[in-house]
Design an enzyme around this catalytic site. Sequence first.
Site, mmCIF file in Angstrom:
data_model
loop_
_atom_site.group_PDB
_atom_site.id
_atom_site.type_symbol
_atom_site.label_atom_id
_atom_site.label_comp_id
_atom_site.label_asym_id
_atom_site.label_seq_id
_atom_site.Cartn_x
_atom_site.Cartn_y
_atom_site.Cartn_z
ATOM 1 N N CYS A 81 47.860 18.842 88.086
ATOM 2 C CA CYS A 81 48.266 20.190 87.671
ATOM 3 C C CYS A 81 47.334 20.806 86.631
ATOM 4 C CB CYS A 81 49.693 20.164 87.149
ATOM 5 S SG CYS A 81 50.896 19.623 88.377
ATOM 6 N N CYS A 216 62.780 25.310 86.932
ATOM 7 C CA CYS A 216 61.746 24.510 87.586
ATOM 8 C C CYS A 216 60.696 25.422 88.206
ATOM 9 C CB CYS A 216 62.362 23.646 88.688
ATOM 10 S SG CYS A 216 63.697 22.557 88.154
ATOM 11 N N SER A 217 59.429 25.081 88.038
ATOM 12 C CA SER A 217 58.375 25.870 88.665
ATOM 13 C C SER A 217 58.412 25.680 90.175
ATOM 14 C CB SER A 217 57.000 25.477 88.111
ATOM 15 O OG SER A 217 56.741 24.106 88.335
ATOM 16 N N HIS A 347 53.272 28.324 90.477
ATOM 17 C CA HIS A 347 52.427 27.192 90.085
ATOM 18 C C HIS A 347 51.614 26.651 91.271
ATOM 19 C CE1 HIS A 347 50.909 23.743 88.106
ATOM 20 N NE2 HIS A 347 51.924 22.918 88.273
#
Length: 397
Positions: A81, A216-217, A347
Amino acid sequence: MKAYIVGVGMTKFEKPETRDWQYWDMAREAGSAALADAGVRYEQVQQVPVGYCFQASTAGQRAVYELGLTGVPVYNVNNNCATGSTALMMARQFVEGGIGDCVLALGFEKMARGALGGGGSDGGADFRTSPVARHYGIMAAAHGFEMSPPTAQIFGNAAREHMDRYGTTEAQLAAVGAKNHRHSVNNPYAQFQDAYTVDEILAARTIHRPLTKLQCSPTSDGAAAAVVVSERFVESHGLGDRAVEIVAQAMTTDTGESFASGTCIDAVGRPMSRAAAQQVYDTSGLSTADLDVIELHDCFSINELLTYEALGLCGEGESGKLVESGATTYGGRWVVNPSGGLISKGHPLGATGIAQAAELTWQLRGEAGPRQVADARVGLAHNIGLGGAAVVTLLRR
């Protein structure tokens, strides 16, 4: 030699399969926007680090061929990430090291629907061979293993630890989501642009207690790009009004501290985030007192709270009260994630770190429109990848 961002661009982050496009379409859109923003032609670019996680080998080359066929070096970067900020860091190093006066950092991701697995392109289905096996081993030893999505599970268990240790409440965790969804209303690039109350976030479907879906992404498609240049390039091309200085930048990876405590709080990266932030403060001579606007890695609401502590915005265990106080939104001490953050902006792994830099660049230039942070002069970006890498970048107008 100093390095400056003089152009940024990004696509709208979107739910996978919303648009009929390929990763090279995303790269063309974001890269062309960044070059246009800088007033630079692709033929002037000398190096291109490209970040992504889920596309095939040499996808970086295929992507930038959409911008031109100049034969310059293209580097394919994957750091989970933290991939986007890693590509940006390489661009800065190329400039500061005198390897190139004009470098394009590009990040993109075309993702599959559904929750992320445990890390790596195989989704981490087999934790015996997963690159984050050690991290999930810490979790399993302390909490067992449930059937919820692995990344939500390890961060959700970190939230449970924080609640047990410091008295953090579910409402404080939900306040992170409420803040970031509220911020995203004014961001046309955000995947979601709906505001929610704390009660609505608490009432959303639970992914792994105490985390609900709105904390939550999401998985996302999208791309972002930044043009990074030297001081002499800025001067010779009259780009002073576009230039945002990369004052300091640091990357850290897991150390023994990440695993010594046996807690998910440390396994998900608070120690390496703290170390990267301290390096940036030491190098720049700046501190939290100098920061105006922050884009940080809120992959889950708990990680925003953990990052407050790692960056030194508050003491250990005090982050729940900090977000509840309003100190991290408009009218408070700092504005954190004016873009909506990962939770609401989206994301796409390879693009996230560069998108953070794009948001800060717009903020520091005073070009962020209705989400503009008043009188923003110094910004900080924090991007983390489980397994692990933490990149902290300090930018100044």
